[in-house]
Design a protein around this motif. Structure first.
Motif, PDB file in Angstrom:
ATOM      1  N   TRP A 178      -3.532   0.952  -4.070  1.00  0.00           N
ATOM      2  CA  TRP A 178      -3.368  -0.645  -4.253  1.00  0.00           C
ATOM      3  C   TRP A 178      -4.092  -1.501  -2.994  1.00  0.00           C
ATOM      4  CZ3 TRP A 178      -3.097  -3.045  -8.599  1.00  0.00           C
ATOM      5  CH2 TRP A 178      -2.750  -2.301  -9.918  1.00  0.00           C
ATOM      6  N   ASN A 233      -0.127   5.801  -3.375  1.00  0.00           N
ATOM      7  CA  ASN A 233       0.016   4.828  -4.145  1.00  0.00           C
ATOM      8  C   ASN A 233      -0.378   3.604  -3.214  1.00  0.00           C
ATOM      9  OD1 ASN A 233       0.918   3.709  -6.676  1.00  0.00           O
ATOM     10  ND2 ASN A 233       2.680   3.044  -5.582  1.00  0.00           N
ATOM     11  N   PHE A 255       5.219  -7.836  -9.130  1.00  0.00           N
ATOM     12  CA  PHE A 255       4.069  -6.898  -9.293  1.00  0.00           C
ATOM     13  C   PHE A 255       3.645  -7.041 -11.032  1.00  0.00           C
ATOM     14  CE2 PHE A 255       2.591  -2.492 -10.833  1.00  0.00           C
ATOM     15  CZ  PHE A 255       1.514  -2.431  -9.843  1.00  0.00           C
ATOM     16  N   VAL A 310       3.566  -4.016  -4.318  1.00  0.00           N
ATOM     17  CA  VAL A 310       3.869  -2.781  -4.039  1.00  0.00           C
ATOM     18  C   VAL A 310       4.349  -2.290  -2.665  1.00  0.00           C
ATOM     19  CG1 VAL A 310       2.652  -0.492  -3.736  1.00  0.00           C
ATOM     20  CG2 VAL A 310       1.764  -2.016  -5.815  1.00  0.00           C
ATOM     21  N   THR A 360      -4.923  -9.741  -6.498  1.00  0.00           N
ATOM     22  CA  THR A 360      -4.852  -8.265  -5.915  1.00  0.00           C
ATOM     23  C   THR A 360      -4.122  -8.229  -4.521  1.00  0.00           C
ATOM     24  OG1 THR A 360      -7.092  -8.255  -4.908  1.00  0.00           O
ATOM     25  CG2 THR A 360      -6.916  -7.565  -7.167  1.00  0.00           C
ATOM     26  N   LEU A 371      -0.562  -8.287  -5.589  1.00  0.00           N
ATOM     27  CA  LEU A 371      -0.288  -7.069  -5.987  1.00  0.00           C
ATOM     28  C   LEU A 371       0.065  -6.076  -5.085  1.00  0.00           C
ATOM     29  CD1 LEU A 371      -2.848  -6.656  -9.061  1.00  0.00           C
ATOM     30  CD2 LEU A 371      -0.293  -6.606  -9.219  1.00  0.00           C
ATOM     31  N   TYR A 372      -0.717  -6.072  -4.067  1.00  0.00           N
ATOM     32  CA  TYR A 372      -0.731  -5.054  -2.879  1.00  0.00           C
ATOM     33  C   TYR A 372       0.752  -5.419  -2.176  1.00  0.00           C
ATOM     34  CZ  TYR A 372      -1.431  -2.722   1.635  1.00  0.00           C
ATOM     35  OH  TYR A 372      -1.175  -2.205   2.723  1.00  0.00           O
ATOM     36  N   LEU A 380      -5.124   6.286  -7.189  1.00  0.00           N
ATOM     37  CA  LEU A 380      -3.891   5.995  -8.006  1.00  0.00           C
ATOM     38  C   LEU A 380      -3.781   7.172  -9.185  1.00  0.00           C
ATOM     39  CD1 LEU A 380      -3.665   2.053  -8.175  1.00  0.00           C
ATOM     40  CD2 LEU A 380      -2.108   3.509  -7.113  1.00  0.00           C
ATOM     41  N   TYR A 428      -5.033   3.990 -15.326  1.00  0.00           N
ATOM     42  CA  TYR A 428      -5.764   4.329 -14.045  1.00  0.00           C
ATOM     43  C   TYR A 428      -7.315   5.220 -14.406  1.00  0.00           C
ATOM     44  CZ  TYR A 428      -1.755   2.702 -11.310  1.00  0.00           C
ATOM     45  OH  TYR A 428      -0.575   1.708 -11.184  1.00  0.00           O
TER      46      TYR A 428
END
Length: 184
Positions: free
Chosen positions: A173, A169, A53, A16, A9, A12-13, A134, A114
């Motif tokens: 995340w 957004n 991502f 983003v 995660t 992922l962040y 999100l 989501y």
């Protein structure tokens, strides 16, 4: 499990952040004469951020339960469709129509994913709150798009709302990436 969650995660962040901030920088440099190299460099960062991502979403789908995995895979598919729509959009007329249809399909996949991850059995509480953020950002994005149809004041309000969506957004995340205990 918690370590895998944190690593995945957090990646992922960061992805983003990369495609979001690089996208803004590319847009800014596109308006300044003689900065084409910087614009291109930031465009490459955007592509790299999206690729990272999409890859990390696959990793996330492997560490959540089966039910949540299908929603994470829908986010991944939605992002792939979104990138495809951007590429198709470069072709005049047919590309704009087809790109618009693919964008709508991507939007629906993301929205539904989501919405379902707000009730995730695997995501920790902060992760579910991130999914809610999100989801809300996507709904507000639709409102902003509709507002932009209205000349002048609608465009201004829509633009402000798009900035809010952009921040939501990133924050969504960030919440998903917060380190906490994860249930599988």
């Amino acid at each position: 499990m918690e370590k895998q969650w944190a690593v995945t995660t957090n990646s992922l962040y960061k992805s983003v952040l990369l495609f979001s901030i690089a996208g803004i920088c590319a847009s800014v440099f596109s308006m300044i004469p003689l900065t084409g190299f910087l614009e291109n460099a930031f465009d490459i960062c955007v592509v790299f951020g999206y690729a990272a991502f999409i890859i990390r979403l696959e990793d996330l789908s492997l560490i959540v339960n089966e039910n949540d995995a299908k929603f994470v895979k829908n986010i991944r598919l939605g992002m792939i469709l979104y990138v495809v729509a951007l590429a198709i959009d470069f072709f005049p007329a047919v590309g704009w129509i087809l790109g618009g249809l693919v964008s709508i399909a991507a939007f629906v996949l993301l929205l539904m994913a989501y919405m379902n991850l707000k009730k995730s059995e695997t995501f920790p509480e902060t992760g579910r709150k991130g999914a809610s953020t999100l989801f809300l950002a996507m709904i507000l994005g639709v409102v902003a798009s509709v507002l932009c149809i209205i000349p002048v004041i609608g465009t201004i309000l829509g633009g402000i709302l798009f900035i809010v969506c952009f921040v939501m957004n990133i924050l969504g995340w960030k919440k998903i990436a917060e380190p906490v205990a994860v249930q599988k």
